[in-house]
Structures are given as C-alpha cells and as structure tokens.
Design a protein around this motif. Structure first.
Motif, PDB file in Angstrom:
ATOM      1  N   VAL A   1     -71.439 -10.021  -7.771  1.00 20.31           N
ATOM      2  CA  VAL A   1     -70.708 -10.463  -6.553  1.00 20.31           C
ATOM      3  C   VAL A   1     -71.231 -12.118  -6.251  1.00 20.31           C
ATOM      4  CG1 VAL A   1     -70.294  -9.690  -4.241  1.00 20.31           C
ATOM      5  CG2 VAL A   1     -70.257  -8.139  -6.199  1.00 20.31           C
ATOM      6  N   PRO A   2     -70.682 -13.172  -5.986  1.00 22.39           N
ATOM      7  CA  PRO A   2     -71.004 -14.438  -5.289  1.00 22.39           C
ATOM      8  C   PRO A   2     -71.371 -14.350  -4.435  1.00 22.39           C
ATOM      9  CG  PRO A   2     -69.021 -14.779  -6.411  1.00 22.39           C
ATOM     10  CD  PRO A   2     -69.195 -13.393  -6.683  1.00 22.39           C
ATOM     11  N   LEU A   3     -70.924 -13.814  -3.644  1.00 25.67           N
ATOM     12  CA  LEU A   3     -71.133 -12.987  -1.530  1.00 25.67           C
ATOM     13  C   LEU A   3     -70.163 -11.983  -1.780  1.00 25.67           C
ATOM     14  CD1 LEU A   3     -72.705 -13.892   0.317  1.00 25.67           C
ATOM     15  CD2 LEU A   3     -70.652 -15.731   0.999  1.00 25.67           C
ATOM     16  N   CYS A   4     -70.739 -10.586  -0.763  1.00 23.29           N
ATOM     17  CA  CYS A   4     -70.198  -9.580  -0.876  1.00 23.29           C
ATOM     18  C   CYS A   4     -70.014  -9.377   0.711  1.00 23.29           C
ATOM     19  CB  CYS A   4     -71.552  -7.889  -0.875  1.00 23.29           C
ATOM     20  SG  CYS A   4     -72.686  -8.208   0.005  1.00 23.29           S
ATOM     21  N   LEU A   5     -68.879  -8.156   0.281  1.00 23.68           N
ATOM     22  CA  LEU A   5     -68.424  -7.987   2.013  1.00 23.68           C
ATOM     23  C   LEU A   5     -69.318  -8.103   3.264  1.00 23.68           C
ATOM     24  CD1 LEU A   5     -65.495  -6.089   0.676  1.00 23.68           C
ATOM     25  CD2 LEU A   5     -65.324  -8.802   1.240  1.00 23.68           C
ATOM     26  N   THR A   6     -70.731  -7.555   3.011  1.00 26.94           N
ATOM     27  CA  THR A   6     -71.181  -6.662   4.144  1.00 26.94           C
ATOM     28  C   THR A   6     -71.746  -8.234   4.107  1.00 26.94           C
ATOM     29  OG1 THR A   6     -71.628  -4.742   3.220  1.00 26.94           O
ATOM     30  CG2 THR A   6     -73.244  -5.960   4.724  1.00 26.94           C
ATOM     31  N   CYS A   7     -72.455  -9.375   2.878  1.00 27.05           N
ATOM     32  CA  CYS A   7     -73.058 -10.615   4.250  1.00 27.05           C
ATOM     33  C   CYS A   7     -72.031 -11.640   3.852  1.00 27.05           C
ATOM     34  CB  CYS A   7     -73.917 -10.571   2.869  1.00 27.05           C
ATOM     35  SG  CYS A   7     -75.185 -10.072   1.901  1.00 27.05           S
ATOM     36  N   VAL A   8     -70.722 -11.487   4.095  1.00 27.42           N
ATOM     37  CA  VAL A   8     -70.049 -12.635   4.216  1.00 27.42           C
ATOM     38  C   VAL A   8     -69.319 -12.251   5.589  1.00 27.42           C
ATOM     39  CG1 VAL A   8     -67.837 -11.422   3.697  1.00 27.42           C
ATOM     40  CG2 VAL A   8     -67.988 -14.156   3.250  1.00 27.42           C
ATOM     41  N   ALA A   9     -69.558 -11.122   6.512  1.00 21.46           N
ATOM     42  CA  ALA A   9     -68.850 -10.346   7.291  1.00 21.46           C
ATOM     43  C   ALA A   9     -68.914 -11.417   8.645  1.00 21.46           C
ATOM     44  CB  ALA A   9     -69.420  -9.187   7.791  1.00 21.46           C
ATOM     45  N   PRO A  10     -70.128 -11.702   8.380  1.00 21.19           N
ATOM     46  CA  PRO A  10     -70.991 -12.246   9.872  1.00 21.19           C
ATOM     47  C   PRO A  10     -69.623 -13.722  10.108  1.00 21.19           C
ATOM     48  CG  PRO A  10     -72.653 -11.169   8.839  1.00 21.19           C
ATOM     49  CD  PRO A  10     -71.806 -10.710   8.334  1.00 21.19           C
ATOM     50  N   LEU A  11     -69.339 -14.119   8.354  1.00 19.38           N
ATOM     51  CA  LEU A  11     -68.744 -15.472   8.988  1.00 19.38           C
ATOM     52  C   LEU A  11     -66.853 -15.189   9.712  1.00 19.38           C
ATOM     53  CD1 LEU A  11     -70.408 -17.079   5.839  1.00 19.38           C
ATOM     54  CD2 LEU A  11     -70.507 -17.511   8.203  1.00 19.38           C
ATOM     55  N   LEU A  12     -66.977 -14.179   9.781  1.00 25.60           N
ATOM     56  CA  LEU A  12     -65.490 -13.401   9.877  1.00 25.60           C
ATOM     57  C   LEU A  12     -65.111 -13.709  11.548  1.00 25.60           C
ATOM     58  CD1 LEU A  12     -64.943 -10.948   7.105  1.00 25.60           C
ATOM     59  CD2 LEU A  12     -64.162 -12.950   7.142  1.00 25.60           C
ATOM     60  N   GLY A  13     -65.404 -13.790  11.952  1.00 24.31           N
ATOM     61  CA  GLY A  13     -65.390 -13.898  13.145  1.00 24.31           C
ATOM     62  C   GLY A  13     -65.012 -15.484  14.243  1.00 24.31           C
ATOM     63  N   GLY A  14     -65.043 -15.112  15.179  1.00 17.54           N
ATOM     64  CA  GLY A  14     -64.739 -16.533  15.824  1.00 17.54           C
ATOM     65  C   GLY A  14     -65.756 -17.190  16.125  1.00 17.54           C
ATOM     66  N   PRO A  15     -65.177 -18.686  16.368  1.00 17.60           N
ATOM     67  CA  PRO A  15     -67.075 -19.002  17.284  1.00 17.60           C
ATOM     68  C   PRO A  15     -67.099 -19.176  18.833  1.00 17.60           C
ATOM     69  CG  PRO A  15     -64.969 -20.861  16.844  1.00 17.60           C
ATOM     70  CD  PRO A  15     -64.033 -19.455  16.118  1.00 17.60           C
TER      71      PRO A  15
END
Length: 271
Positions: free
Chosen positions: A26-40
C-alpha cells in the motif's frame, strides 16, 4: 535507463509499503492519509519567526495537517527517501486547500489598493485576519492573477532528491485556486543563496536566516499578488525570509500555505 524504469525495477525487489505505518503493498494507507483529508487551518500563531517587527502581526499561513506521528514519516519518505509515488496523494491535499482558499485569497488579491495600506486578510471562515500594513505601493489595477511561489531548496538538496517536492505542492495548490475560480500560476522567483540546508538547525539558528533567500532578478513580479508554498512549517524562518525578500521588492504577499505544521510548543504549567 529512465528513472521511472529504475523505480519500477526497485519495487520488484523491495515491495512498496506505507511509510507511515509499514502496511505492505500500500503506497499510503487510509489511516495515514486521513490527516490530509481535512480543510486548511490557520497556523501562523504557532510559528514565532513569522512575526515581523514592522507589521502588527504575522502573515496568514494555512496548513492541511499537523506534522506529527505517521504523517511526519510520510512527508520525510516523500521528500528525502525517493517516494515520488506519493506526489499524487500529497498533491491532492494541496489542490484541495487551494480550492478551499480560492475565495479568500482571490478576494484579498482583488481588494489590494493601487497605492496605500492593505486591509485585513480574511480568515479561513470569513472572519478578519490580522491587520497588516501596506506590502507594496503599486500603481495601477489590482492583480488579476495570483502567483504561487514555491519556497526554494538548496542546490545540494535538489541534487540529492533528484526533484523538487515543494514545486509539486505549488503546482497542485495553483491548480486548486484555478478550480476555485482564481487564475493562478506557479512562479519560482526565489532562490537559496547558501548551500547549507535548515535540517538540524534550532529555532534560534533558523531565525537569523532572513538573508538566505533572494529573488531571481530576471523574473517579472509586478502586477501579481503572491502566495508562498512550503512543505512543512516549523519556526517559520523560511517563509519569513521569502516574504521579506518579496516585500523588499515591493511585491504584495497574501499569505502562505504548507502541507503540515509542527504543533505549538507546550507552555509550562504554573505551580
């Protein structure tokens, strides 16, 4: 042999894993990408070196995530361990931030006066940001386009990485502004003038480095409002040096965007 072919062969020998948690294949799992899904969100208050003596407050800076835990490992792997396969995922976070901030930055660029002080830059929820004095005394119409300026890396860092990760973010952020209705273009007008990188420097050493960034003399800057982009905000020294150089040229700086920002230092509790 092309670099993509080399990377493909290396993945056959060393399977891809998420750099945040080590999950295999997995290049980037859902758990580790989660912090990048929010707004600035606004983070300039946590970067003491951004506070200028000649302004009522620091320039507005937005960050998508906090630079801690697995996300820190993700960013380090992306920047310094050859994980260019993460460009699309991290770039998507910058593109989303640009789209969400398009209204704020576009309005701030359109409201720049032809001559005289600027008003407050709006906050991310539409409220006023810190009042800021004039960053330029231009004459003529307000900018119709936002210039997205990547923070420059040293030549040594670029050679070691074989690429410019910050430019990846700048291109994605500019695309987000365009999706939000604000014309934008990436304008790499700054360069490092010292070979030593900031890795390993403390905040005191970083804070004295306002002379490490210079603008490229042959790149036209007039008629554009600028937004600075970097990967990580720590003390704020890099963005402060970049802002300082543009201000010296009489160029308006609307603010900055970073992928992640270090958390504010904990204040000691009273007795």
């Amino acid at each position: 042999m092309g670099i993509e072919v080399v990377r493909g062969l290396s993945r056959l020998l060393v399977p891809v894993a998420c750099p945040g948690c080590g999950a295999a294949e997995v290049p980037l799992c859902l758990t580790c990408v989660a912090p990048l899904l929010g707004g600035p969100r606004r983070v300039e208050a946590d970067a003491p070196r951004l506070d200028r003596l000649d302004a009522p407050g620091p320039m507005p800076v937005w960050a998508t995530a906090v630079y801690v835990g697995p996300l820190r490992d993700v960013v380090v792997a992306w920047k310094d361990r050859g994980r260019a396969d993460l460009d699309a995922r991290l770039g998507a976070a910058a593109r989303q931030a640009g789209r969400r901030l398009a209204g704020i930055l576009g309005a701030a660029a359109g409201n720049l006066p032809t001559d005289g002080p600027t008003g407050p830059v709006p906050g991310p929820t539409g409220g006023p940001g810190p009042a800021r004095p004039a960053r330029s005394s231009r004459r003529g119409p307000a900018p119709s386009m936002v210039a997205v300026v990547p923070a420059p890396s040293t030549r040594a860092a670029l050679r070691a990485r074989g690429r410019d990760p910050v430019r990846v973010l700048a291109v994605a952020f500019a695309r987000g502004l365009e999706l939000g209705g604000v014309p934008a273009r990436v304008t790499p007008v700054l360069r490092q003038v010292r070979s030593r990188d900031q890795v390993g420097l403390g905040s005191r050493a970083r804070g004295g480095r306002l002379d490490t960034i210079r603008r490229r003399r042959r790149v036209p800057l007039r008629g554009l409002a600028h937004v600075l982009v970097d990967d990580v905000l720590t003390s704020g020294a890099t963005l402060a040096a970049a802002e300082n150089e543009l201000i010296r040229a009489g160029i308006p700086v609307l603010g900055g965007y970073v992928l992640a920002a270090t958390p504010a230092p904990r204040r000691p509790r009273g007795p």
